[in-house]
Design a protein around this motif. Structure first.
Motif, PDB file in Angstrom:
ATOM      1  N   PHE A  28       4.255  -5.773 -11.435  1.00 48.53           N
ATOM      2  CA  PHE A  28       2.932  -6.101 -10.911  1.00 48.53           C
ATOM      3  C   PHE A  28       3.108  -6.661  -9.508  1.00 48.53           C
ATOM      4  N   ILE A  29       2.266  -6.202  -8.582  1.00 47.96           N
ATOM      5  CA  ILE A  29       2.276  -6.759  -7.229  1.00 47.96           C
ATOM      6  C   ILE A  29       0.934  -7.436  -7.000  1.00 47.96           C
ATOM      7  N   ASP A  30       0.979  -8.744  -6.795  1.00 48.22           N
ATOM      8  CA  ASP A  30      -0.205  -9.543  -6.501  1.00 48.22           C
ATOM      9  C   ASP A  30      -0.413  -9.480  -4.994  1.00 48.22           C
ATOM     10  N   VAL A  31      -1.465  -8.780  -4.549  1.00 47.16           N
ATOM     11  CA  VAL A  31      -1.706  -8.606  -3.115  1.00 47.16           C
ATOM     12  C   VAL A  31      -2.724  -9.616  -2.577  1.00 47.16           C
ATOM     13  N   ARG A  32      -3.049 -10.623  -3.388  1.00 49.35           N
ATOM     14  CA  ARG A  32      -3.945 -11.679  -2.921  1.00 49.35           C
ATOM     15  C   ARG A  32      -3.196 -12.618  -1.981  1.00 49.35           C
ATOM     16  N   GLU A  33      -3.956 -13.419  -1.237  1.00 55.52           N
ATOM     17  CA  GLU A  33      -3.349 -14.442  -0.387  1.00 55.52           C
ATOM     18  C   GLU A  33      -2.741 -15.521  -1.280  1.00 55.52           C
ATOM     19  N   PHE A  34      -1.745 -16.221  -0.772  1.00 52.64           N
ATOM     20  CA  PHE A  34      -1.051 -17.233  -1.565  1.00 52.64           C
ATOM     21  C   PHE A  34      -1.961 -18.389  -1.989  1.00 52.64           C
ATOM     22  N   THR A  35      -3.062 -18.592  -1.296  1.00 50.62           N
ATOM     23  CA  THR A  35      -3.972 -19.693  -1.610  1.00 50.62           C
ATOM     24  C   THR A  35      -4.956 -19.345  -2.717  1.00 50.62           C
ATOM     25  N   SER A  76      -6.262  -4.084  -3.997  1.00 48.92           N
ATOM     26  CA  SER A  76      -5.192  -3.376  -4.708  1.00 48.92           C
ATOM     27  C   SER A  76      -5.302  -1.868  -4.493  1.00 48.92           C
ATOM     28  N   LYS A  77      -6.518  -1.352  -4.351  1.00 47.67           N
ATOM     29  CA  LYS A  77      -6.689   0.069  -4.020  1.00 47.67           C
ATOM     30  C   LYS A  77      -6.112   0.357  -2.646  1.00 47.67           C
ATOM     31  N   GLN A  78      -6.324  -0.537  -1.704  1.00 42.13           N
ATOM     32  CA  GLN A  78      -5.738  -0.388  -0.366  1.00 42.13           C
ATOM     33  C   GLN A  78      -4.215  -0.447  -0.449  1.00 42.13           C
ATOM     34  N   ALA A  79      -3.705  -1.353  -1.274  1.00 46.41           N
ATOM     35  CA  ALA A  79      -2.258  -1.481  -1.441  1.00 46.41           C
ATOM     36  C   ALA A  79      -1.653  -0.193  -1.985  1.00 46.41           C
ATOM     37  N   VAL A  80      -2.316   0.396  -2.964  1.00 45.15           N
ATOM     38  CA  VAL A  80      -1.835   1.656  -3.545  1.00 45.15           C
ATOM     39  C   VAL A  80      -1.813   2.752  -2.482  1.00 45.15           C
ATOM     40  N   SER A  81      -2.815   2.778  -1.648  1.00 48.24           N
ATOM     41  CA  SER A  81      -2.859   3.757  -0.565  1.00 48.24           C
ATOM     42  C   SER A  81      -1.677   3.571   0.390  1.00 48.24           C
ATOM     43  N   ILE A  82      -1.377   2.336   0.720  1.00 48.78           N
ATOM     44  CA  ILE A  82      -0.229   2.037   1.597  1.00 48.78           C
ATOM     45  C   ILE A  82       1.076   2.450   0.924  1.00 48.78           C
ATOM     46  N   LEU A  83       1.236   2.119  -0.347  1.00 47.93           N
ATOM     47  CA  LEU A  83       2.448   2.494  -1.080  1.00 47.93           C
ATOM     48  C   LEU A  83       2.609   4.013  -1.100  1.00 47.93           C
ATOM     49  N   LYS A  84       1.523   4.704  -1.348  1.00 50.36           N
ATOM     50  CA  LYS A  84       1.563   6.164  -1.396  1.00 50.36           C
ATOM     51  C   LYS A  84       1.964   6.739  -0.036  1.00 50.36           C
ATOM     52  N   GLN A  85       1.466   6.160   1.041  1.00 45.71           N
ATOM     53  CA  GLN A  85       1.841   6.601   2.390  1.00 45.71           C
ATOM     54  C   GLN A  85       3.343   6.459   2.627  1.00 45.71           C
ATOM     55  N   TYR A  92      -0.268   2.091  -9.132  1.00 40.54           N
ATOM     56  CA  TYR A  92      -1.603   2.068  -9.711  1.00 40.54           C
ATOM     57  C   TYR A  92      -2.328   0.810  -9.275  1.00 40.54           C
ATOM     58  N   SER A  93      -3.643   0.839  -9.332  1.00 39.70           N
ATOM     59  CA  SER A  93      -4.477  -0.312  -9.019  1.00 39.70           C
ATOM     60  C   SER A  93      -5.087  -0.828 -10.324  1.00 39.70           C
ATOM     61  N   LEU A  94      -5.093  -2.130 -10.487  1.00 37.11           N
ATOM     62  CA  LEU A  94      -5.650  -2.734 -11.696  1.00 37.11           C
ATOM     63  C   LEU A  94      -7.140  -2.986 -11.492  1.00 37.11           C
ATOM     64  N   LYS A  95      -7.959  -2.279 -12.255  1.00 39.43           N
ATOM     65  CA  LYS A  95      -9.402  -2.440 -12.171  1.00 39.43           C
ATOM     66  C   LYS A  95      -9.779  -3.873 -12.561  1.00 39.43           C
TER      67      LYS A  95
END
Length: 125
Positions: A28-35, A76-85, A92-95
């Motif tokens: 799992f990759i948490d793409v939220r800010e640390f705060t 997370s959808k943006q993150a998946v797009s970056i990973l795919k690039q 995958y993105s967690l709904k």
């Protein structure tokens, strides 16, 4: 296996599938800010804010399924797009983002501290 081509890289995983997926060999990759709260503390959670993802992409293990999550599922959808690039296709993105952990009531993935994800989410609302 719960994941199939219908979830391939651009489609979100619903929280109803999360419990079964969490038992698999996933990262799992948490793409939220640390705060942002609640924090999810587990051996298979990597914290990389979306703004840092491109610079940290080389440190992401690619031999596992990767499930990105944020608060609601948008980053997370943006993150998946970056990973795919970057040719990381098993992602995958967690709904519903971090809320999906509470809805799935996962015991293996808990926030830092003693409270469950569900309890901490209630405290932060």
């Amino acid at each position: 296996e719960v994941l199939d081509n219908s979830f391939f890289c651009s489609t979100a995983i619903p929280e109803t599938e999360l419990k079964a997926i969490a038992d698999e060999d996933v990262l799992f990759i948490d793409v939220r800010e640390f705060t942002e709260q609640p924090r999810i503390s587990s051996e298979n959670v990597l914290e990389i804010p979306l703004a840092s993802l491109r610079e940290k992409i080389e440190s992401i293990p690619t031999h596992k399924k990767i499930i990105a999550f944020c608060k609601s599922g948008m980053r997370s959808k943006q993150a998946v797009s970056i990973l795919k690039q970057h040719r990381i296709l098993n992602c995958y993105s967690l709904k519903d983002g971090v809320n999906a952990f509470a809805k799935a009531n996962l015991r293996a993935l808990r926030p830092k501290g003693e409270q469950s994800v569900k309890a901490e989410l209630k405290n932060n609302i």
